[in-house]
Motif scaffolding. Structure first.
Motif, PDB file in Angstrom:
ATOM      1  N   ALA A  57     -28.984 -51.447  41.663  1.00 52.15           N
ATOM      2  CA  ALA A  57     -27.930 -50.741  42.386  1.00 52.15           C
ATOM      3  C   ALA A  57     -26.845 -51.715  42.792  1.00 52.15           C
ATOM      4  O   ALA A  57     -27.065 -52.921  42.867  1.00 52.15           O
ATOM      5  N   GLY A  58     -25.688 -51.152  43.041  1.00 50.69           N
ATOM      6  CA  GLY A  58     -24.570 -51.897  43.590  1.00 50.69           C
ATOM      7  C   GLY A  58     -23.898 -51.011  44.619  1.00 50.69           C
ATOM      8  O   GLY A  58     -23.729 -49.818  44.393  1.00 50.69           O
ATOM      9  N   VAL A  59     -23.558 -51.574  45.757  1.00 50.28           N
ATOM     10  CA  VAL A  59     -22.984 -50.791  46.842  1.00 50.28           C
ATOM     11  C   VAL A  59     -21.810 -51.556  47.441  1.00 50.28           C
ATOM     12  O   VAL A  59     -21.871 -52.770  47.623  1.00 50.28           O
ATOM     13  N   ASP A  60     -20.729 -50.830  47.727  1.00 50.09           N
ATOM     14  CA  ASP A  60     -19.581 -51.391  48.431  1.00 50.09           C
ATOM     15  C   ASP A  60     -19.525 -50.765  49.819  1.00 50.09           C
ATOM     16  O   ASP A  60     -20.004 -49.656  50.028  1.00 50.09           O
ATOM     17  N   VAL A  61     -18.930 -51.485  50.768  1.00 55.04           N
ATOM     18  CA  VAL A  61     -18.809 -50.997  52.135  1.00 55.04           C
ATOM     19  C   VAL A  61     -17.333 -51.013  52.526  1.00 55.04           C
ATOM     20  O   VAL A  61     -16.627 -51.997  52.264  1.00 55.04           O
ATOM     21  N   THR A  62     -16.863 -49.924  53.130  1.00 52.90           N
ATOM     22  CA  THR A  62     -15.514 -49.901  53.692  1.00 52.90           C
ATOM     23  C   THR A  62     -15.634 -49.687  55.191  1.00 52.90           C
ATOM     24  O   THR A  62     -16.599 -49.094  55.664  1.00 52.90           O
ATOM     25  N   PHE A  63     -14.650 -50.201  55.933  1.00 54.38           N
ATOM     26  CA  PHE A  63     -14.626 -49.945  57.371  1.00 54.38           C
ATOM     27  C   PHE A  63     -13.190 -49.793  57.836  1.00 54.38           C
ATOM     28  O   PHE A  63     -12.276 -50.406  57.303  1.00 54.38           O
ATOM     29  N   ILE A 136     -15.225 -47.123  65.215  1.00 53.20           N
ATOM     30  CA  ILE A 136     -15.028 -47.828  63.953  1.00 53.20           C
ATOM     31  C   ILE A 136     -16.016 -47.222  62.963  1.00 53.20           C
ATOM     32  O   ILE A 136     -17.215 -47.155  63.236  1.00 53.20           O
ATOM     33  N   THR A 137     -15.517 -46.758  61.821  1.00 55.52           N
ATOM     34  CA  THR A 137     -16.352 -46.082  60.839  1.00 55.52           C
ATOM     35  C   THR A 137     -16.658 -47.003  59.666  1.00 55.52           C
ATOM     36  O   THR A 137     -15.746 -47.606  59.100  1.00 55.52           O
ATOM     37  N   LEU A 138     -17.929 -47.104  59.299  1.00 58.51           N
ATOM     38  CA  LEU A 138     -18.358 -47.854  58.125  1.00 58.51           C
ATOM     39  C   LEU A 138     -18.869 -46.847  57.104  1.00 58.51           C
ATOM     40  O   LEU A 138     -19.691 -45.985  57.437  1.00 58.51           O
ATOM     41  N   SER A 139     -18.393 -46.936  55.877  1.00 62.40           N
ATOM     42  CA  SER A 139     -18.802 -46.008  54.812  1.00 62.40           C
ATOM     43  C   SER A 139     -19.338 -46.786  53.635  1.00 62.40           C
ATOM     44  O   SER A 139     -18.890 -47.899  53.348  1.00 62.40           O
ATOM     45  N   LEU A 140     -20.297 -46.191  52.943  1.00 64.08           N
ATOM     46  CA  LEU A 140     -20.845 -46.780  51.719  1.00 64.08           C
ATOM     47  C   LEU A 140     -20.192 -46.120  50.524  1.00 64.08           C
ATOM     48  O   LEU A 140     -20.031 -44.901  50.485  1.00 64.08           O
ATOM     49  N   LEU A 141     -19.816 -46.924  49.542  1.00 62.77           N
ATOM     50  CA  LEU A 141     -19.285 -46.426  48.272  1.00 62.77           C
ATOM     51  C   LEU A 141     -20.267 -46.824  47.186  1.00 62.77           C
ATOM     52  O   LEU A 141     -20.710 -47.971  47.136  1.00 62.77           O
ATOM     53  N   GLU A 142     -20.587 -45.878  46.329  1.00 58.41           N
ATOM     54  CA  GLU A 142     -21.557 -46.152  45.278  1.00 58.41           C
ATOM     55  C   GLU A 142     -20.935 -46.987  44.179  1.00 58.41           C
ATOM     56  O   GLU A 142     -19.878 -46.668  43.650  1.00 58.41           O
ATOM     57  N   GLY A 143     -21.569 -48.103  43.868  1.00 64.35           N
ATOM     58  CA  GLY A 143     -21.168 -48.891  42.716  1.00 64.35           C
ATOM     59  C   GLY A 143     -21.881 -48.339  41.493  1.00 64.35           C
ATOM     60  O   GLY A 143     -21.309 -47.676  40.657  1.00 64.35           O
ATOM     61  N   PHE A 144     -23.175 -48.550  41.413  1.00 65.29           N
ATOM     62  CA  PHE A 144     -24.003 -47.974  40.356  1.00 65.29           C
ATOM     63  C   PHE A 144     -25.430 -47.900  40.868  1.00 65.29           C
ATOM     64  O   PHE A 144     -25.829 -48.664  41.724  1.00 65.29           O
ATOM     65  N   ASN A 145     -26.179 -46.971  40.338  1.00 66.71           N
ATOM     66  CA  ASN A 145     -27.591 -46.849  40.664  1.00 66.71           C
ATOM     67  C   ASN A 145     -28.298 -46.369  39.419  1.00 66.71           C
ATOM     68  O   ASN A 145     -27.859 -45.416  38.789  1.00 66.71           O
TER      69      ASN A 145
END
Length: 191
Positions: A57-63, A136-145
């Motif tokens: 998996a790969g995951v990105d985080v935005t805030f 403050i909002t943190l969100s996960l963005l899907e890279g690949f799974n």
């Protein structure tokens, strides 16, 4: 009548079979966290693949707002890192305002096979100038799974919030202020 019963049965079977299609999840824990301006806060990256085997998996985080939070570091869970192939392991980094990319992991035949795990911990610092009472909002963005070498899965991605506390005026300052006002009033009365 038989035809209606057939379609009703078919519809019920489809409804019940579709309810558990997406049981996997990747989340930040805790989901909500109170903090004061200047505090350090941490979130674990939790993986729940009880119903599926996970190859990688790969995951990105935005805030956001990105001015109220600084990404400090990522620390791998040593047990989880030991099960990940170094060729598939990527360290996250801040690549833009409020965007952390590059976190990846994986192994063959699977890194997780019907289990849960904490991949590691993100560490952030709440800015000293963060607006009291803000979120403050943190969100996960899907890279690949990938659940095997050819199929993908779209797990539920569960982010988190940081609730910035209002910084209270210490009681000593209030007490000192009221004492000074009293002294000024007493001085005017004596004069």
């Amino acid at each position: 009548m038989k035809r209606k019963l057939f379609f009703l049965t078919l519809a019920l079977v489809l409804c019940f079979s579709l309810t558990a299609v997406n049981a996997a999840s990747i989340s930040l824990t805790p989901v909500s966290l109170p903090a004061n301006p200047g505090d350090s806060v941490s979130f674990d990256l939790f993986l729940d693949f009880l119903d599926d085997g996970l190859v990688g998996a790969g995951v990105d985080v935005t805030f956001s707002p990105d001015t109220d939070l600084t990404f400090t570091s990522w620390t791998w869970n040593s047990t989880f890192l030991a099960s990940s192939d170094p060729l598939f392991t990527g360290e996250p980094s801040l690549t833009g305002p409020g965007l952390i990319t590059g976190l990846s992991f994986g192994a063959f035949p699977t890194i997780l096979d019907g289990e849960t795990a904490t991949a590691g911990t993100f560490l952030f610092e709440v800015a000293a100038g963060a607006t009291p009472g803000s979120t403050i909002t943190l969100s996960l963005l899907e890279g690949f799974n990938a659940i095997d070498t050819v199929s993908g899965i779209a797990p539920d991605l569960i982010g988190a919030n940081i609730n910035v506390n209002a910084v209270p005026i210490p009681g000593a300052i209030l007490l000192l202020g009221s004492g000074l006002i009293g002294l000024v009033g007493l001085r005017k009365k004596v004069s």
